[in-house]
Design a protein around this motif. Structure first.
Motif, PDB file in Angstrom:
ATOM      1  N   GLU A  10      -3.954  -4.004  -2.991  1.00  5.47           N
ATOM      2  CA  GLU A  10      -3.651  -3.299  -4.262  1.00  5.47           C
ATOM      3  C   GLU A  10      -2.939  -4.326  -5.107  1.00  5.47           C
ATOM      4  O   GLU A  10      -1.941  -5.225  -4.596  1.00  5.47           O
ATOM      5  CB  GLU A  10      -3.145  -2.015  -4.267  1.00  5.47           C
ATOM      6  CG  GLU A  10      -3.935  -0.860  -3.214  1.00  5.47           C
ATOM      7  CD  GLU A  10      -3.122   0.044  -3.002  1.00  5.47           C
ATOM      8  OE1 GLU A  10      -2.823   1.187  -3.724  1.00  5.47           O
ATOM      9  OE2 GLU A  10      -2.543   0.477  -1.863  1.00  5.47           O
ATOM     10  N   THR A  39      -7.147  -1.338  -6.664  1.00 10.55           N
ATOM     11  CA  THR A  39      -7.687  -2.165  -5.466  1.00 10.55           C
ATOM     12  C   THR A  39      -8.682  -2.946  -5.625  1.00 10.55           C
ATOM     13  O   THR A  39      -9.747  -2.859  -6.520  1.00 10.55           O
ATOM     14  CB  THR A  39      -8.371  -0.932  -4.721  1.00 10.55           C
ATOM     15  OG1 THR A  39      -7.391   0.174  -4.130  1.00 10.55           O
ATOM     16  CG2 THR A  39      -8.681  -1.732  -3.310  1.00 10.55           C
ATOM     17  N   ARG A  88      -2.768   0.516 -11.587  1.00 13.98           N
ATOM     18  CA  ARG A  88      -2.651  -0.055 -10.143  1.00 13.98           C
ATOM     19  C   ARG A  88      -4.132  -0.081  -9.832  1.00 13.98           C
ATOM     20  O   ARG A  88      -4.852   0.948 -10.148  1.00 13.98           O
ATOM     21  CB  ARG A  88      -1.985   0.859  -9.273  1.00 13.98           C
ATOM     22  CG  ARG A  88      -1.965   0.496  -7.819  1.00 13.98           C
ATOM     23  CD  ARG A  88      -1.041   1.561  -7.002  1.00 13.98           C
ATOM     24  NE  ARG A  88      -0.812   1.187  -5.489  1.00 13.98           N
ATOM     25  CZ  ARG A  88       0.252   0.999  -5.038  1.00 13.98           C
ATOM     26  NH1 ARG A  88       1.387   1.413  -5.927  1.00 13.98           N
ATOM     27  NH2 ARG A  88       0.394   0.655  -3.832  1.00 13.98           N
ATOM     28  N   PRO A  92       0.935  -1.369  -0.095  1.00 14.65           N
ATOM     29  CA  PRO A  92      -0.059  -0.201  -0.013  1.00 14.65           C
ATOM     30  C   PRO A  92       0.779   1.165   0.108  1.00 14.65           C
ATOM     31  O   PRO A  92       1.992   1.356   0.375  1.00 14.65           O
ATOM     32  CB  PRO A  92      -0.749  -0.243   1.404  1.00 14.65           C
ATOM     33  CG  PRO A  92      -0.633  -1.623   1.732  1.00 14.65           C
ATOM     34  CD  PRO A  92       0.615  -2.208   1.151  1.00 14.65           C
TER      35      PRO A  92
END
Length: 218
Positions: free
Chosen positions: A206, A199, A197, A154
């Motif tokens: 992630e 989530t 990228r 993260p």
């Protein structure tokens, strides 16, 4: 030692699949949109490197060959009990499995239209991961592509403590930052790659999605 024994339980497909549901809640739901964008037009002969016990990406219109070092994963991946090499036909799709290291893939050059790798690289050292990416590139034919998904730390752990803790407890020893993962991929090929990228769980885990388009420069 206790932690190592617990990790060994993940070698069994049922335990592994259960742990994914518990530690990555919402992964299937949140990943669907990204997977659809990336794999909606996948077809032909596809390589799934480090396939694990199940195909976690959408099935292409064609043939998938999964490779894994874990024979139990390979068996579960294909719902078969044949030894070392397996085959299962599902509707118009055919899937195969091969027990192999990702560092020396047992396939000819330019054999696949697409090579995929989901959640494998953070289990590999820099040298092993580099060899794996180079092998995927070698086995993918000109104008094909290589798609990599892997865990990243993260950016702001204080705002995603559960995600940070999950990464900390991951049995993969080489979870990288976004920059570290991109540097690794760039070391394996000379062409530019596209990445995103996102989530993929309700707890804030992630992942970085990297697509390498193979051409004469790779």
């Amino acid at each position: 030692m206790k932690c190592f024994s617990l990790y060994r339980l993940l070698d069994f497909p049922f335990i592994y699949s259960l742990s994914q549901k518990l530690l990555a809640p919402g992964a299937e739901l949140l990943s669907n949109k990204m997977f659809k964008q990336l794999f909606d037009e996948s077809k032909g002969l596809i390589l799934d490197v480090g396939c694990g016990p199940v195909l976690t990406t959408p099935h292409p219109n064609g043939i998938v060959i999964g490779i894994d070092t874990n024979i139990y994963y390979a068996r579960n991946y294909l719902k078969s009990h044949r030894k070392l090499n397996f085959c299962r036909k599902v509707n118009d799709f055919v899937t195969y499995g091969v027990v192999s290291s990702s560092e020396a893939l047992p396939f000819e050059d330019d054999a696949f239209e697409e090579s995929r790798c989901v959640g494998l690289l953070h289990h590999l050292s820099h040298t092993s991961a580099l060899l794996t990416i180079k092998e995927m590139i070698r086995c993918t034919h000109q104008d094909g592509r290589i798609v990599i998904f892997d865990n990243v730390w993260p950016r702001q752990p204080c705002f995603r403590p559960l995600a940070w803790l999950t990464r900390k407890l991951d049995r993969g020893k080489w979870i990288r930052t976004e920059e570290g993962l991109l540097d690794l991929v760039n070391s394996a090929c000379v062409s530019n790659c596209q990445y995103k990228r996102f989530t993929y769980t309700f707890t804030g885990l992630e992942v970085l999605s990297i697509t390498i388009k193979k051409s004469g420069g790779v």
